[in-house]
Design a protein around this motif. Structure first.
Motif, mmCIF file in Angstrom:
data_model
loop_
_atom_site.group_PDB
_atom_site.id
_atom_site.type_symbol
_atom_site.label_atom_id
_atom_site.label_comp_id
_atom_site.label_asym_id
_atom_site.label_seq_id
_atom_site.Cartn_x
_atom_site.Cartn_y
_atom_site.Cartn_z
ATOM 1 N N GLU A 102 63.725 9.994 7.530
ATOM 2 C CA GLU A 102 62.656 10.512 6.680
ATOM 3 C C GLU A 102 61.908 9.337 6.066
ATOM 4 N N LEU A 103 60.613 9.314 6.249
ATOM 5 C CA LEU A 103 59.806 8.195 5.780
ATOM 6 C C LEU A 103 59.266 8.484 4.381
ATOM 7 N N LYS A 104 59.449 7.541 3.495
ATOM 8 C CA LYS A 104 58.928 7.662 2.131
ATOM 9 C C LYS A 104 58.143 6.398 1.786
ATOM 10 N N TRP A 105 56.993 6.600 1.168
ATOM 11 C CA TRP A 105 56.151 5.467 0.798
ATOM 12 C C TRP A 105 56.657 4.880 -0.511
ATOM 13 N N GLY A 106 57.019 3.619 -0.475
ATOM 14 C CA GLY A 106 57.504 2.951 -1.679
ATOM 15 C C GLY A 106 56.932 1.552 -1.766
ATOM 16 N N ASN A 107 57.520 0.741 -2.624
ATOM 17 C CA ASN A 107 57.073 -0.639 -2.754
ATOM 18 C C ASN A 107 57.447 -1.436 -1.500
ATOM 19 N N VAL A 108 56.587 -2.355 -1.126
ATOM 20 C CA VAL A 108 56.819 -3.171 0.067
ATOM 21 C C VAL A 108 57.870 -4.237 -0.232
ATOM 22 N N ASP A 109 58.922 -4.255 0.582
ATOM 23 C CA ASP A 109 59.926 -5.318 0.474
ATOM 24 C C ASP A 109 59.409 -6.480 1.330
ATOM 25 N N GLU A 110 58.639 -7.325 0.680
ATOM 26 C CA GLU A 110 57.888 -8.366 1.393
ATOM 27 C C GLU A 110 58.791 -9.278 2.226
ATOM 28 N N GLU A 111 59.854 -9.782 1.628
ATOM 29 C CA GLU A 111 60.691 -10.760 2.323
ATOM 30 C C GLU A 111 61.425 -10.147 3.511
ATOM 31 N N GLN A 112 61.883 -8.895 3.372
ATOM 32 C CA GLN A 112 62.556 -8.241 4.491
ATOM 33 C C GLN A 112 61.583 -7.964 5.635
ATOM 34 N N LEU A 113 60.344 -7.595 5.278
ATOM 35 C CA LEU A 113 59.335 -7.339 6.294
ATOM 36 C C LEU A 113 58.972 -8.621 7.037
ATOM 37 N N VAL A 114 58.818 -9.707 6.294
ATOM 38 C CA VAL A 114 58.529 -11.013 6.917
ATOM 39 C C VAL A 114 59.698 -11.441 7.796
ATOM 40 N N LYS A 115 60.916 -11.244 7.305
ATOM 41 C CA LYS A 115 62.113 -11.625 8.072
ATOM 42 C C LYS A 115 62.159 -10.887 9.404
ATOM 43 N N PHE A 116 61.817 -9.583 9.373
ATOM 44 C CA PHE A 116 61.868 -8.782 10.598
ATOM 45 C C PHE A 116 60.736 -9.147 11.551
ATOM 46 N N LEU A 117 59.482 -9.135 11.058
ATOM 47 C CA LEU A 117 58.324 -9.326 11.935
ATOM 48 C C LEU A 117 58.161 -10.779 12.391
ATOM 49 N N VAL A 118 58.463 -11.708 11.514
ATOM 50 C CA VAL A 118 58.301 -13.135 11.866
ATOM 51 C C VAL A 118 59.570 -13.666 12.534
#
Length: 203
Positions: free
Chosen positions: A118-134
């Protein structure tokens, strides 16, 4: 455009282009593309890798026209690379993981709707997103951080509008009554006071 390389049967471009650009919606059909280029889907994937993609470097001096010519002459990217390695004017990037890139296009990592949590819109976890995509997907960190900034700016704004909001309000001008031209001699009669404003003789 890489949607075609992943095998989408139809691609629509300029669907949401601003009206100021005056661009027509362009529909691209994959089967027509393969037919016109006279290549198979496997060769089309190799062709796109030769032209440059997100997963692999680009061979300097090899653009779309040259890549298509080489693909038709040699059949696969392996044979194209062997051919180019014999030419001093062409330098193959090191590393050049075209096999891995090809496998990504042919066997993309996809989840079905039932597999998604289930997808919920929340605050962006910037470092985790960078870790995954980069770190795991090899995206540009600068590009990812700029996109995250846009997501943060968009958070809390109004929800998506209805489709008609993209086209602006429709205004309808009230109909105006067409004035009938005066009959011959009427204008002179009104001027002399012989006729009233509505075209009748005053009593």
């Amino acid at each position: 455009m890489d949607a075609l390389t992943f095998g989408t049967p139809r691609l629509a471009r300029h669907l949401m282009a601003p009206s100021s650009q005056n661009k027509d919606i362009l529909e691209i059909q994959l089967d027509r593309v393969l037919e016109e280029l006279d290549v198979s889907q496997e060769q089309f994937i190799d062709l796109c890798i030769l032209c440059g993609c997100d997963f692999c470097g680009r061979i300097a001096g090899v653009g779309p026209t040259t890549a298509l010519k080489l693909m038709k002459e040699h059949g696969t990217i392996e044979e194209v690379v062997k051919h180019l390695e014999k030419k001093a004017s062409k330098t193959i990037p090191d590393p050049y993981p075209f096999k891995e890139a090809r496998e990504l296009f042919k066997s993309m990592d996809v989840l079905t709707g039932e597999q998604l949590p289930e997808l919920k819109w929340g605050n962006v976890d910037e470092e985790q997103l960078v870790k995954f995509l980069v770190g795991e997907k090899s995206f540009s960190e600068d590009r990812i951080r700029k996109t995250i900034g846009k997501l943060k700016a968009a958070h809390g704004r109004s929800t998506q509008g209805r489709l008609e909001s993209f086209f602006g309000p429709v205004t309808v001008k009230p109909a105006t009554k067409r004035k009938e031209p005066p009959t011959k001699g009427t204008a002179k009669a009104v001027k002399k006071g012989k006729l009233g404003a509505v075209g009748k003789k005053p009593k």
